[in-house]
Design a protein around this motif. Sequence first.
Motif, PDB file in Angstrom:
ATOM      1  N   GLU A  40      -9.672  26.648  10.899  1.00 49.36           N
ATOM      2  CA  GLU A  40      -8.367  26.622  10.217  1.00 49.36           C
ATOM      3  C   GLU A  40      -8.447  27.287   8.843  1.00 49.36           C
ATOM      4  O   GLU A  40      -7.496  27.947   8.396  1.00 49.36           O
ATOM      5  CB  GLU A  40      -7.907  25.166  10.050  1.00 49.36           C
ATOM      6  N   GLU A  43      -8.108  30.996   9.197  1.00 45.17           N
ATOM      7  CA  GLU A  43      -6.762  31.353   9.667  1.00 45.17           C
ATOM      8  C   GLU A  43      -5.749  31.220   8.547  1.00 45.17           C
ATOM      9  O   GLU A  43      -4.894  32.115   8.351  1.00 45.17           O
ATOM     10  CB  GLU A  43      -6.383  30.442  10.844  1.00 45.17           C
ATOM     11  N   VAL A  44      -5.808  30.101   7.821  1.00 47.84           N
ATOM     12  CA  VAL A  44      -4.849  29.889   6.721  1.00 47.84           C
ATOM     13  C   VAL A  44      -5.109  30.876   5.581  1.00 47.84           C
ATOM     14  O   VAL A  44      -4.174  31.415   4.971  1.00 47.84           O
ATOM     15  CB  VAL A  44      -4.957  28.428   6.226  1.00 47.84           C
ATOM     16  N   GLU A  47      -3.620  34.145   6.423  1.00 46.81           N
ATOM     17  CA  GLU A  47      -2.147  34.088   6.346  1.00 46.81           C
ATOM     18  C   GLU A  47      -1.675  34.139   4.896  1.00 46.81           C
ATOM     19  O   GLU A  47      -0.702  34.824   4.564  1.00 46.81           O
ATOM     20  CB  GLU A  47      -1.666  32.799   7.027  1.00 46.81           C
ATOM     21  N   ILE A  48      -2.388  33.420   4.007  1.00 46.76           N
ATOM     22  CA  ILE A  48      -1.993  33.419   2.591  1.00 46.76           C
ATOM     23  C   ILE A  48      -2.204  34.799   1.960  1.00 46.76           C
ATOM     24  O   ILE A  48      -1.408  35.254   1.132  1.00 46.76           O
ATOM     25  CB  ILE A  48      -2.765  32.335   1.840  1.00 46.76           C
ATOM     26  N   GLN A  50      -1.832  37.620   3.367  1.00 42.14           N
ATOM     27  CA  GLN A  50      -0.695  38.465   3.752  1.00 42.14           C
ATOM     28  C   GLN A  50       0.526  38.185   2.886  1.00 42.14           C
ATOM     29  O   GLN A  50       1.329  39.082   2.612  1.00 42.14           O
ATOM     30  CB  GLN A  50      -0.347  38.230   5.232  1.00 42.14           C
ATOM     31  N   LEU A  51       0.661  36.917   2.429  1.00 42.05           N
ATOM     32  CA  LEU A  51       1.804  36.566   1.581  1.00 42.05           C
ATOM     33  C   LEU A  51       1.593  36.989   0.132  1.00 42.05           C
ATOM     34  O   LEU A  51       2.573  37.178  -0.626  1.00 42.05           O
ATOM     35  CB  LEU A  51       2.047  35.052   1.633  1.00 42.05           C
ATOM     36  N   LEU A  78       5.122  26.179   6.619  1.00 39.35           N
ATOM     37  CA  LEU A  78       4.798  26.931   5.393  1.00 39.35           C
ATOM     38  C   LEU A  78       5.837  26.642   4.332  1.00 39.35           C
ATOM     39  O   LEU A  78       7.041  26.804   4.563  1.00 39.35           O
ATOM     40  CB  LEU A  78       4.728  28.424   5.689  1.00 39.35           C
ATOM     41  N   VAL A 138       0.353  25.083   3.590  1.00 41.09           N
ATOM     42  CA  VAL A 138       0.412  25.283   5.042  1.00 41.09           C
ATOM     43  C   VAL A 138       0.088  23.945   5.709  1.00 41.09           C
ATOM     44  O   VAL A 138      -1.015  23.417   5.540  1.00 41.09           O
ATOM     45  CB  VAL A 138      -0.584  26.360   5.500  1.00 41.09           C
TER      46      VAL A 138
END
Length: 480
Positions: A40, A43-44, A47-48, A50-51, A78, A138
């Motif tokens: 996790e 993965e998180v 994702e962060i 990308q933000l 999110l 998240v």
Amino acid sequence: MKIKTWLLTSFLVVMILPLISAYILFAWITSYHNDKKVEEYYEVYAEIQQLNTRLRDPELYTFSASKDELEEMVSEQLSITLFDNRGRVLYTSNPPAPLKGDEVYKNLFELQQGLRAFTYKEPILEDGNIIGLFEVKVARDELISTIVKRGWIVTSIFLISFIIIYLTVALIVNNRLNKRLVGLMDEMSAFASGNSYVETEAGKDEIGELKQHFYAMRKQINAAQEVIELEQKAKEYMVATISHDLKTPLTSIKAYAESLNHPGNLTDEDEKVYRKVIIEKADFMKQMLDDLITHTLLQSQNYELDLVTVDGEEFFDMLISGYEALCEKKNIELKTCNNVIGDYDVNPKQLMRVADNLMMNAIRHTPESGRIWVLSLSKEKELEHWLFDFVKPYSFDYESYTYLIVQNEGEGIPEEKMDFLFDPLYQVDQARSKKDAHGTGLGLSITKQIIEKHDGSVQAFSKINIGACFICSIPKRRGN
């Protein structure tokens, strides 16, 4: 297993079960959390990242800036919060608690992994100055869902296990306690009401011990009841027999007394004879009542003889003397011997009754020109010329006992009647007439009880057409 041990074990199992269930749940969740932690995290973090390119736009950190783009980025899993450089909230998709002081810039650039969500904070720089910062959360919905699911599984297992243990304990309690106690109560009720029942297996636990004690007590009570019934029958028989035996002399006394009321029909000699008969019958009735009272007293376990200290030589010499006249009257040869020495604790009156009973019995059953031997011995003596051959196997213990021996020639006692010789009211010659009766049948029974009250014993020997011998052993006084 003892009931106490079994109950403590059951209680321990019931107490430990919740702890085991909680431990299993904690270990299961921890194991799952550790397995998902690294996966996790990356993965998180991806994702962060990308933000970040979109959240680093300085224009977003003014109050007048449009936040529509942020609305498209957020979701149920999110959430985004923007702060100015003073920690004031510029935008939030999920209202957070306000940040104060150094909390605004705490844990920057760190991906914080909590139980329910990942949290990431990063400051925004413009011309080297911090103009704001963003916070991204998240949610870990899959983890929470798994924890809840596993919690329900463990709870269900716990409840099922608890129900199974409860039912098992209840069943065992019913079989090992309730059912057996009810059965024991039924047996006790049946015994109390006099109904029959079958004894069941007792077992080795506390209830088994209780049942064994009950069975033992029941046997003791039954045995005591049988003894009481036998004693009651013996007393009834004794009362009936003595009452019947009293009728004969009483009838004679009445008949002779009525005759004396009409002296005109009697000579002086007849009156003298009638008065003598009345006195003899009255003496006989008195002897019967004395024997009955003595026998009743001696049967009581609480009745103890009053013992006094006597000189053995003087007392036993007196005890075996005084029967010469009675023997001469029947032309019986009497031989006596006394070698008793030392002091003795005895009841003189009762031992005299013993000697009288044995001597009267011997004189009554010895034919004319027969012989009677009376011996009192406290030390070894050559008995070859005194005792019958069938008596000689008797083992004398002069260290502990003094002996009173009465032996007579005569018809003897049948072997099959020897076992009943000391029973109350037993007569060897059951066919004797009341006219010839000389006693109540209690003499030998009284003799036996008196000797036993002195902690001694009496034993009889006999052989048909030779005679009989009675040996009484009396304990010596300590210190002699």
